[in-house]
Design an enzyme around this catalytic site. Sequence first.
Site, PDB file in Angstrom:
ATOM      1  N   LYS A   1       0.833  -1.204   0.000  1.00 44.41           N
ATOM      2  CA  LYS A   1       0.000   0.000   0.000  1.00 44.41           C
ATOM      3  C   LYS A   1       0.867   1.254   0.000  1.00 44.41           C
ATOM      4  O   LYS A   1       0.595   2.211  -0.720  1.00 44.41           O
ATOM      5  CB  LYS A   1      -0.955  -0.022   1.212  1.00 44.41           C
ATOM      6  CG  LYS A   1      -2.084  -1.022   1.034  1.00 44.41           C
ATOM      7  CD  LYS A   1      -2.856  -1.332   2.303  1.00 44.41           C
ATOM      8  CE  LYS A   1      -3.838  -2.485   2.033  1.00 44.41           C
ATOM      9  NZ  LYS A   1      -4.532  -2.986   3.212  1.00 44.41           N
TER      10      LYS A   1
ATOM     11  N   GLN B   1      -4.896  -1.661   9.361  1.00 45.83           N
ATOM     12  CA  GLN B   1      -4.740  -2.993   8.763  1.00 45.83           C
ATOM     13  C   GLN B   1      -5.329  -4.063   9.693  1.00 45.83           C
ATOM     14  O   GLN B   1      -5.006  -4.105  10.882  1.00 45.83           O
ATOM     15  CB  GLN B   1      -3.247  -3.267   8.502  1.00 45.83           C
ATOM     16  CG  GLN B   1      -2.961  -4.568   7.810  1.00 45.83           C
ATOM     17  CD  GLN B   1      -3.520  -4.605   6.384  1.00 45.83           C
ATOM     18  OE1 GLN B   1      -3.408  -3.651   5.617  1.00 45.83           O
ATOM     19  NE2 GLN B   1      -4.141  -5.723   6.025  1.00 45.83           N
TER      20      GLN B   1
ATOM     21  N   ASP C   1     -11.536   2.600   3.670  1.00 45.40           N
ATOM     22  CA  ASP C   1     -11.794   1.164   3.539  1.00 45.40           C
ATOM     23  C   ASP C   1     -13.299   0.882   3.471  1.00 45.40           C
ATOM     24  O   ASP C   1     -13.708  -0.227   3.126  1.00 45.40           O
ATOM     25  CB  ASP C   1     -11.206   0.412   4.749  1.00 45.40           C
ATOM     26  CG  ASP C   1      -9.975  -0.410   4.368  1.00 45.40           C
ATOM     27  OD1 ASP C   1      -9.764  -0.634   3.163  1.00 45.40           O
ATOM     28  OD2 ASP C   1      -9.249  -0.824   5.292  1.00 45.40           O
TER      29      ASP C   1
END
Length: 284
Positions: free
Chosen positions: A52, A96, A119
Amino acid sequence: MDRIIDGKAIAAQLRRDIGEEAARLKERGITPGLAVVLVGEDPASRVYVSMKEKACAQAGIFSDEHKLPAETGQEELLELIAALNRDDRIDGILVQLPLPPHIDESIVLEAISPKKDVDGFHPYNVGRLVTGNPLFQPCTPYGIMKMLEVSGVDLSGKEVVVVGRSNIVGKPVALMCLAKHATVTLCHSRTRDLAGQVGRADVLIAAVGRPEMIKGEWIKEGAVVIDVGVNRVGEKKLVGDVEFEAACSRAAAITPVPGGVGPMTITMLLHNTVESARRRAAQT
Ligand code: NDP
């Protein structure tokens, strides 16, 4: 339509467009910024986080990394998220997953400002998706929708069968297909006659996590097959949830594993971050 839907190529083109948009925003004094928070040492998570960061750098997005030890307390993590929520340089916050067991994932995800929830996992954004007015859409299903769009697949009136009902793939992609006027069937481990359900699909989306469990012979002639599964078999080989070779001879189009849905996920994260920066620019 090409028989193999090339996720790598589609993602590369989208990333070029995202990079150009990031550059335009920079000229206006707004550098898109993504905060990436990793708690602990999980090797797969470390790999995802570094992918990422690399993708951000390539697209001209500022990435603000926070690598915290596994013993970090929930309060400390919540304080960091509160600080990132206030930080004007940050357009997106990504925590994460999975988090260590002593941290409550849902409390952490709900602490992220819905306006920075790139997200798309905050209940506010889930609710916006359910009601057909999305703000941020979760990256893997959003990537699937982009692939279908770029490949010219019109979902209106089509039978879409989704196998897998997770919060990160199956459920949201089913809602997104519904919003595109498909008739959607959502299958899971208790579904009876999975082969029969799959056989009705004009578009099949498999997100199960079991190597090649969907047999090629179940697939309707001319169907479009999106295989989200990533399953390691043996030392190095990756396979999807669909029996690829057999499915290829029946499907009109199919995504390979690797090189299908995988490259789209991070691409949509970059897209959401730049979109968030664009909203910031519109307010200044
Ligand atoms: P989950 O494990 O959260 O969900 C799996 C789903 O499959 C569940 O709904 C489960 O049903 C269903 N299932 C399990 N066994 C069967 C069966 N025999 N028949 C029918 N349905 C079954 O997985 P995720 O959604 O997180 O991920 C799915 C796959 O996609 C994995 O391989 C993962 O690695 C991959 N993935 C890939 C991404 C990418 O970027 N390419 C991103 C995210 C995931 P039930 O609910 O009843 O238990």
